[in-house]
Design an enzyme around this catalytic site. Structure first.
Site, short mmCIF file in Angstrom:
data_model
loop_
_atom_site.label_atom_id
_atom_site.label_comp_id
_atom_site.label_asym_id
_atom_site.label_seq_id
_atom_site.Cartn_x
_atom_site.Cartn_y
_atom_site.Cartn_z
N GLU A 78 -1.78 10.47 7.01
CA GLU A 78 -1.13 9.19 6.93
C GLU A 78 -1.25 8.80 5.41
O GLU A 78 -2.10 9.12 4.84
CB GLU A 78 -1.36 7.98 7.59
CG GLU A 78 -0.76 6.79 7.70
CD GLU A 78 0.84 6.71 7.69
OE1 GLU A 78 1.46 7.45 7.15
OE2 GLU A 78 1.19 5.87 8.68
N ASP A 79 -0.17 8.17 4.84
CA ASP A 79 -0.24 7.81 3.20
C ASP A 79 -1.24 6.76 3.12
O ASP A 79 -2.06 6.68 2.49
CB ASP A 79 1.23 7.78 2.84
CG ASP A 79 2.11 6.69 3.58
OD1 ASP A 79 1.60 6.39 4.56
OD2 ASP A 79 3.26 6.51 3.10
N ASP A 121 -2.19 -0.04 6.45
CA ASP A 121 -1.96 -1.39 5.85
C ASP A 121 -2.24 -2.25 7.28
O ASP A 121 -3.56 -2.57 7.39
CB ASP A 121 -0.44 -1.41 5.57
CG ASP A 121 -0.04 -2.71 4.86
OD1 ASP A 121 -1.06 -3.47 4.06
OD2 ASP A 121 0.89 -3.39 5.09
N PHE A 170 1.17 -3.85 -3.70
CA PHE A 170 2.14 -2.65 -3.18
C PHE A 170 2.14 -1.73 -4.28
O PHE A 170 2.54 -1.86 -5.29
CB PHE A 170 3.62 -3.30 -3.30
CG PHE A 170 4.51 -2.67 -2.54
CD1 PHE A 170 4.46 -2.46 -1.03
CD2 PHE A 170 5.52 -1.41 -3.11
CE1 PHE A 170 5.51 -1.64 -0.41
CE2 PHE A 170 6.25 -0.93 -2.37
CZ PHE A 170 6.27 -0.86 -1.00
N ARG A 208 8.61 8.19 -5.43
CA ARG A 208 7.57 9.10 -4.44
C ARG A 208 7.37 10.16 -5.41
O ARG A 208 6.13 10.84 -5.12
CB ARG A 208 8.57 9.70 -3.32
CG ARG A 208 8.90 8.78 -2.12
CD ARG A 208 9.55 9.79 -0.98
NE ARG A 208 10.20 8.86 -0.41
CZ ARG A 208 9.91 7.95 0.91
NH1 ARG A 208 8.52 7.79 0.78
NH2 ARG A 208 10.46 7.16 1.57
#
Ligand code: 5GP
Length: 176
Positions: A97-98, A101, A150, A163
């Site tokens: 996973e990136d 959160d 963010f 990206r």
């Protein structure tokens, strides 16, 4: 108008950490084969860099999920947009996973994957925002803990942009 992006984690630091994770994973799974599941789209860059440095045999599959949140956050209502191509039954699976959160995406994925009877199931994330957690998720391999900001870059987007930045940056969004 252009958004300002401030570097939070430089490329060199990111890649050094990822290579370290790959070494740790190779060691933990020694003598076995590992099935990586890259969670699209944000984890693509991370998965590629990680896979290149894992020294045991690896297979890679892809899955895409989306949440019904407000776009920037998830609210627990998650749907599968693209499922994996191959069965995971009896495999040693590592979800890549990136960022974690609220934790809703990974809890959903873990529940779904457990039903499919893998031999083992672990989680690897590049980034973690622990302050934002709303549901408990046990992360096995983690790159960096970051503050509640963010971020974009290294696969992570803002409205599908950024990206391709080779670093992780904090974005200061400019409205047109
Ligand atoms: P969770 O379900 O843990 O709240 O959210 C995980 C997903 O939300 C990530 O896979 C990512 O797509 C998105 N996300 C959460 N925080 C950020 C962030 O700071 N930047 C970007 N670009 N996406 C984020």
């Amino acid at each position: 108008m252009e958004d300002n992006v401030r570097v939070l984690i430089e490329q060199e630091k990111l890649e050094k950490k990822i290579h370290g994770l790959a070494a740790q994973i190779s060691n933990d799974y020694q003598g076995r084969k590992l099935h990586l599941i890259c969670i699209l789209k944000g984890s693509v860059f991370f998965t590629c860099e990680l896979a290149k440095y894992i020294t045991i045999p690896v297979t890679i599959d892809f899955m895409e999920v989306s949440s019904y949140g407000d776009g920037a956050t998830s609210n627990g209502f998650i749907k599968v947009r693209k499922d994996t191509d191959e069965s995971i039954e009896g495999k040693d699976v590592l979800l890549v996973e990136d960022i974690v959160d609220t934790g809703y995406t990974l809890s959903f994925l873990l529940d779904l994957m457990k039903e499919r009877k893998p031999s083992s199931l672990k989680i690897c994330t590049l980034l973690d925002k622990p302050e934002r957690r709303e549901t408990e998720v046990e992360v096995d391999y983690k790159g960096f803990e970051i503050p509640d900001e963010f971020v974009v870059g290294y696969g992570l987007d803002y409205s599908q942009k950024y990206r391709n930045l080779p670093y992780i940056g904090v974005i200061d969004i400019k409205e047109d």
